[in-house]
Motif scaffolding. Structure first.
Motif, PDB file in Angstrom:
ATOM      1  N   MET A 143      11.892  -3.326  -1.574  1.00  0.00           N
ATOM      2  CA  MET A 143      10.713  -2.625  -2.088  1.00  0.00           C
ATOM      3  C   MET A 143      11.054  -1.633  -3.192  1.00  0.00           C
ATOM      4  O   MET A 143      10.225  -1.359  -4.055  1.00  0.00           O
ATOM      5  CB  MET A 143       9.974  -1.928  -0.944  1.00  0.00           C
ATOM      6  N   ASN A 144      12.263  -1.108  -3.201  1.00  0.00           N
ATOM      7  CA  ASN A 144      12.668  -0.228  -4.304  1.00  0.00           C
ATOM      8  C   ASN A 144      12.745  -1.002  -5.619  1.00  0.00           C
ATOM      9  O   ASN A 144      12.308  -0.509  -6.668  1.00  0.00           O
ATOM     10  CB  ASN A 144      14.033   0.412  -4.007  1.00  0.00           C
ATOM     11  N   GLU A 145      13.266  -2.232  -5.555  1.00  0.00           N
ATOM     12  CA  GLU A 145      13.326  -3.059  -6.765  1.00  0.00           C
ATOM     13  C   GLU A 145      11.931  -3.547  -7.171  1.00  0.00           C
ATOM     14  O   GLU A 145      11.633  -3.642  -8.356  1.00  0.00           O
ATOM     15  CB  GLU A 145      14.273  -4.242  -6.551  1.00  0.00           C
ATOM     16  N   ILE A 146      11.084  -3.849  -6.183  1.00  0.00           N
ATOM     17  CA  ILE A 146       9.694  -4.211  -6.481  1.00  0.00           C
ATOM     18  C   ILE A 146       9.019  -3.052  -7.220  1.00  0.00           C
ATOM     19  O   ILE A 146       8.295  -3.248  -8.199  1.00  0.00           O
ATOM     20  CB  ILE A 146       8.919  -4.539  -5.184  1.00  0.00           C
ATOM     21  N   ARG A 147       9.261  -1.842  -6.745  1.00  0.00           N
ATOM     22  CA  ARG A 147       8.681  -0.646  -7.382  1.00  0.00           C
ATOM     23  C   ARG A 147       9.124  -0.526  -8.837  1.00  0.00           C
ATOM     24  O   ARG A 147       8.316  -0.254  -9.731  1.00  0.00           O
ATOM     25  CB  ARG A 147       9.094   0.600  -6.594  1.00  0.00           C
ATOM     26  N   ARG A 148      10.410  -0.764  -9.090  1.00  0.00           N
ATOM     27  CA  ARG A 148      10.914  -0.689 -10.466  1.00  0.00           C
ATOM     28  C   ARG A 148      10.273  -1.761 -11.341  1.00  0.00           C
ATOM     29  O   ARG A 148       9.957  -1.521 -12.516  1.00  0.00           O
ATOM     30  CB  ARG A 148      12.445  -0.832 -10.477  1.00  0.00           C
ATOM     31  N   GLN A 149      10.062  -2.947 -10.785  1.00  0.00           N
ATOM     32  CA  GLN A 149       9.422  -4.032 -11.557  1.00  0.00           C
ATOM     33  C   GLN A 149       7.968  -3.689 -11.872  1.00  0.00           C
ATOM     34  O   GLN A 149       7.454  -4.039 -12.948  1.00  0.00           O
ATOM     35  CB  GLN A 149       9.499  -5.354 -10.784  1.00  0.00           C
ATOM     36  N   ILE A 150       7.290  -3.017 -10.955  1.00  0.00           N
ATOM     37  CA  ILE A 150       5.913  -2.580 -11.212  1.00  0.00           C
ATOM     38  C   ILE A 150       5.878  -1.621 -12.397  1.00  0.00           C
ATOM     39  O   ILE A 150       5.072  -1.777 -13.330  1.00  0.00           O
ATOM     40  CB  ILE A 150       5.318  -1.904  -9.951  1.00  0.00           C
TER      41      ILE A 150
ATOM     42  N   LEU B 165       2.683   5.619  -6.471  1.00  0.00           N
ATOM     43  CA  LEU B 165       2.436   5.265  -7.882  1.00  0.00           C
ATOM     44  C   LEU B 165       0.953   5.458  -8.204  1.00  0.00           C
ATOM     45  O   LEU B 165       0.239   4.521  -8.565  1.00  0.00           O
ATOM     46  CB  LEU B 165       2.844   3.804  -8.140  1.00  0.00           C
ATOM     47  N   PRO B 166       0.455   6.684  -8.088  1.00  0.00           N
ATOM     48  CA  PRO B 166      -0.989   6.922  -8.252  1.00  0.00           C
ATOM     49  C   PRO B 166      -1.505   6.633  -9.661  1.00  0.00           C
ATOM     50  O   PRO B 166      -2.713   6.511  -9.867  1.00  0.00           O
ATOM     51  CB  PRO B 166      -1.133   8.414  -7.913  1.00  0.00           C
ATOM     52  N   GLN B 167      -0.597   6.489 -10.620  1.00  0.00           N
ATOM     53  CA  GLN B 167      -1.006   6.195 -12.002  1.00  0.00           C
ATOM     54  C   GLN B 167      -1.413   4.745 -12.200  1.00  0.00           C
ATOM     55  O   GLN B 167      -1.981   4.396 -13.232  1.00  0.00           O
ATOM     56  CB  GLN B 167       0.110   6.566 -12.988  1.00  0.00           C
ATOM     57  N   TYR B 168      -1.122   3.878 -11.220  1.00  0.00           N
ATOM     58  CA  TYR B 168      -1.421   2.449 -11.351  1.00  0.00           C
ATOM     59  C   TYR B 168      -2.479   2.034 -10.330  1.00  0.00           C
ATOM     60  O   TYR B 168      -2.437   2.449  -9.169  1.00  0.00           O
ATOM     61  CB  TYR B 168      -0.160   1.604 -11.140  1.00  0.00           C
ATOM     62  N   LYS B 169      -3.371   1.179 -10.760  1.00  0.00           N
ATOM     63  CA  LYS B 169      -4.448   0.692  -9.897  1.00  0.00           C
ATOM     64  C   LYS B 169      -4.036  -0.615  -9.223  1.00  0.00           C
ATOM     65  O   LYS B 169      -3.556  -1.538  -9.875  1.00  0.00           O
ATOM     66  CB  LYS B 169      -5.716   0.468 -10.730  1.00  0.00           C
ATOM     67  N   LEU B 170      -4.239  -0.695  -7.904  1.00  0.00           N
ATOM     68  CA  LEU B 170      -3.998  -1.919  -7.147  1.00  0.00           C
ATOM     69  C   LEU B 170      -5.318  -2.444  -6.597  1.00  0.00           C
ATOM     70  O   LEU B 170      -6.060  -1.711  -5.942  1.00  0.00           O
ATOM     71  CB  LEU B 170      -3.033  -1.660  -5.976  1.00  0.00           C
ATOM     72  N   VAL B 171      -5.617  -3.708  -6.884  1.00  0.00           N
ATOM     73  CA  VAL B 171      -6.777  -4.382  -6.305  1.00  0.00           C
ATOM     74  C   VAL B 171      -6.267  -5.331  -5.216  1.00  0.00           C
ATOM     75  O   VAL B 171      -5.386  -6.158  -5.474  1.00  0.00           O
ATOM     76  CB  VAL B 171      -7.570  -5.171  -7.371  1.00  0.00           C
ATOM     77  N   VAL B 172      -6.812  -5.190  -4.009  1.00  0.00           N
ATOM     78  CA  VAL B 172      -6.497  -6.081  -2.896  1.00  0.00           C
ATOM     79  C   VAL B 172      -7.684  -7.032  -2.743  1.00  0.00           C
ATOM     80  O   VAL B 172      -8.812  -6.594  -2.517  1.00  0.00           O
ATOM     81  CB  VAL B 172      -6.268  -5.297  -1.586  1.00  0.00           C
TER      82      VAL B 172
ATOM     83  N   ILE C 131       0.839  -1.205   0.000  1.00  0.00           N
ATOM     84  CA  ILE C 131       0.000   0.000   0.000  1.00  0.00           C
ATOM     85  C   ILE C 131       0.869   1.248   0.000  1.00  0.00           C
ATOM     86  O   ILE C 131       0.641   2.193  -0.776  1.00  0.00           O
ATOM     87  CB  ILE C 131      -0.945  -0.009   1.218  1.00  0.00           C
ATOM     88  N   ASP C 132       1.879   1.270   0.862  1.00  0.00           N
ATOM     89  CA  ASP C 132       2.789   2.428   0.916  1.00  0.00           C
ATOM     90  C   ASP C 132       3.473   2.640  -0.432  1.00  0.00           C
ATOM     91  O   ASP C 132       3.709   3.785  -0.852  1.00  0.00           O
ATOM     92  CB  ASP C 132       3.826   2.237   2.017  1.00  0.00           C
ATOM     93  N   LEU C 133       3.771   1.548  -1.117  1.00  0.00           N
ATOM     94  CA  LEU C 133       4.411   1.638  -2.440  1.00  0.00           C
ATOM     95  C   LEU C 133       3.470   2.268  -3.461  1.00  0.00           C
ATOM     96  O   LEU C 133       3.855   3.170  -4.212  1.00  0.00           O
ATOM     97  CB  LEU C 133       4.810   0.225  -2.884  1.00  0.00           C
ATOM     98  N   PHE C 134       2.224   1.796  -3.487  1.00  0.00           N
ATOM     99  CA  PHE C 134       1.276   2.303  -4.489  1.00  0.00           C
ATOM    100  C   PHE C 134       0.797   3.721  -4.196  1.00  0.00           C
ATOM    101  O   PHE C 134       0.275   4.392  -5.079  1.00  0.00           O
ATOM    102  CB  PHE C 134       0.101   1.332  -4.649  1.00  0.00           C
ATOM    103  N   LYS C 135       0.982   4.188  -2.971  1.00  0.00           N
ATOM    104  CA  LYS C 135       0.732   5.611  -2.694  1.00  0.00           C
ATOM    105  C   LYS C 135       1.658   6.490  -3.519  1.00  0.00           C
ATOM    106  O   LYS C 135       1.315   7.612  -3.875  1.00  0.00           O
ATOM    107  CB  LYS C 135       0.957   5.895  -1.199  1.00  0.00           C
TER     108      LYS C 135
ATOM    109  N   THR D 137      -8.432   5.141   2.269  1.00  0.00           N
ATOM    110  CA  THR D 137      -7.849   6.494   2.170  1.00  0.00           C
ATOM    111  C   THR D 137      -6.985   6.684   0.927  1.00  0.00           C
ATOM    112  O   THR D 137      -6.505   7.791   0.682  1.00  0.00           O
ATOM    113  CB  THR D 137      -6.986   6.793   3.417  1.00  0.00           C
ATOM    114  N   VAL D 138      -6.781   5.615   0.150  1.00  0.00           N
ATOM    115  CA  VAL D 138      -5.891   5.694  -1.026  1.00  0.00           C
ATOM    116  C   VAL D 138      -6.731   5.519  -2.293  1.00  0.00           C
ATOM    117  O   VAL D 138      -7.359   4.476  -2.494  1.00  0.00           O
ATOM    118  CB  VAL D 138      -4.785   4.623  -0.966  1.00  0.00           C
ATOM    119  N   GLU D 139      -6.721   6.530  -3.132  1.00  0.00           N
ATOM    120  CA  GLU D 139      -7.641   6.580  -4.287  1.00  0.00           C
ATOM    121  C   GLU D 139      -7.405   5.472  -5.304  1.00  0.00           C
ATOM    122  O   GLU D 139      -8.352   4.957  -5.905  1.00  0.00           O
ATOM    123  CB  GLU D 139      -7.521   7.948  -4.968  1.00  0.00           C
ATOM    124  N   ASN D 140      -6.160   5.057  -5.501  1.00  0.00           N
ATOM    125  CA  ASN D 140      -5.867   4.073  -6.561  1.00  0.00           C
ATOM    126  C   ASN D 140      -5.827   2.631  -6.042  1.00  0.00           C
ATOM    127  O   ASN D 140      -5.394   1.721  -6.742  1.00  0.00           O
ATOM    128  CB  ASN D 140      -4.535   4.396  -7.254  1.00  0.00           C
ATOM    129  N   ILE D 141      -6.301   2.416  -4.796  1.00  0.00           N
ATOM    130  CA  ILE D 141      -6.331   1.063  -4.222  1.00  0.00           C
ATOM    131  C   ILE D 141      -7.758   0.723  -3.809  1.00  0.00           C
ATOM    132  O   ILE D 141      -8.450   1.534  -3.186  1.00  0.00           O
ATOM    133  CB  ILE D 141      -5.392   0.953  -3.003  1.00  0.00           C
TER     134      ILE D 141
END
Length: 373
Positions: free
Chosen positions: A328-335, A235-242, A229-233, A257-261
């Protein structure tokens, strides 16, 4: 006809999380080979009916309520094992001298009451429970739960060493656990996860969102989701479904509280497959090193890109089918990288998964070992 008692730590339907997926699809695969299954389940509440899917693959189903006595925490036996005990359970086992397959060490408390000559005993080693509870303790923020998990880890340290040598064979899920058991007791067999998938789905090259799914009451999954969740905050251009049926109130509030999740229930296996089919990439993160996670197979068979950290699998062939991030930085780059890609890995997955990870082949191997005489 060959018969087998299977002792499950919970009712294995629907097969919607972790080890229960392995239990259900193992029963199904063994039943398909003609094995008569006597299923024993330890549960919180005994259901009024048995699902058709379970009836069709079992000869008998027995239910036992898990004990609720908090004083069991003070026994030297791990609490998860102590609560799964019943006089009726022992009587039902004694009616039929078939071999017994215990699903996880938490189902093995009854062994001390069995006569050595009555049954051949086998264990499905779902986790190194000492390491599992140690990992939960490290991930848990609640101080009381942290201490409880730590104590349970210490109890399992002696408990599993004492028990492992009592089994004809211990069926391990991963190379790591196979090596641990084989070194200690010499009775390990490597049988990978039963997952229920038969063929890799052919999908469009692009999906609609990133997906995180799992049981959100466990400390490990909660920690992984909070990191995601902290990562996708950022990255607002990408949608995350939990996707989860077991989200705590604090997680629901945080997601809202997070618009893209967004949070969605799973409810049925069909819904899970639909969510996987529409996902462009899946986020699989764990902070527990306990072999290949069951959910990895569902994502590889039924979805597109899979982004993992090092604790999701120790199988180099499976890791080669994923996008890897060490932190998590590398996870972010892979996203970010995967969002721009089209998916073209279907044939590569078919070659590896359908050849090496079929449930039927695993069931045949277990039958050879259990019914070798």
């Amino acid at each position: 006809m060959k018969e087998l008692h299977i002792i499950s730590f919970n009712y294995p339907y629907p097969p919607s999380y972790g080890g229960i997926i392995d239990v259900y699809y193992k029963i199904k695969a063994l039943s398909d080979l003609g094995i008569k299954i006597h299923l024993h389940c330890f549960i919180d509440q005994i259901p009024s009916t048995i699902d058709r899917e379970i009836k069709e693959i079992t000869e008998n189903v027995f239910f036992y309520r898990k004990k609720k006595n908090p004083l069991l925490y003070f026994l030297p036996t791990p609490f998860a094992a102590a609560i799964r005990n019943s006089d009726t359970f022992l009587k039902n086992l004694e009616k039929n001298k078939a071999p017994i397959l215990f699903e996880g060490l938490q189902t093995t408390h009854i062994i001390r009451f069995l006569r050595d000559s009555d049954h051949k005993l086998y264990l499905r080693y779902h986790n190194n429970e000492r390491e599992y509870y140690k990992g939960l303790s490290l991930s848990e923020k609640n101080i009381f739960k942290k201490v409880i998990y730590k104590i349970e880890s210490l109890k399992y340290s002696g408990y599993q060493k004492k028990l492992l040598k009592k089994f004809e064979a211990v069926f391990c899920l991963s190379e790591k656990e196979y090596n641990e058991v084989e070194t200690y007791s010499g009775n390990a067999r490597l049988i990978h996860i039963f997952h229920g998938n038969e063929s890799v789905k052919v999908l469009d090259r692009k999906g609609k969102y990133f997906l995180f799914h799992g049981d959100l009451t466990t400390a490990d999954n909660k920690r992984a989701l909070n990191e995601t969740i902290d990562l996708f905050k950022t990255l607002p251009q990408y949608k995350l479904v939990v996707a989860s049926d077991r989200a705590t109130e604090d997680i629901k509030r945080k997601i809202s509280t997070v618009e893209n999740i967004s949070l969605t229930p799973i409810q049925t296996t069909e819904n899970l497959y639909r969510l996987l089919e529409d996902a462009h990439a899946n986020i699989l993160i764990s902070y527990q090193n306990s072999g290949t996670k069951v959910k990895l197979f569902n994502t590889l068979y039924n979805s597109r890109f899979v982004i993992i950290n090092e604790n999701i699998t120790d199988d180099p062939f499976l890791m080669n089918l994923c996008l890897y991030g060490a932190d998590m930085n590398e996870i972010r780059r892979q996203i970010i990288t995967s969002a721009e890609k089209e998916f073209h890995e279907t044939e590569k997955r078919k070659e590896i998964l359908e050849k090496n990870h079929s449930d039927k082949a695993k069931a045949e191997e277990m039958v050879k070992i259990i019914f070798k005489n």
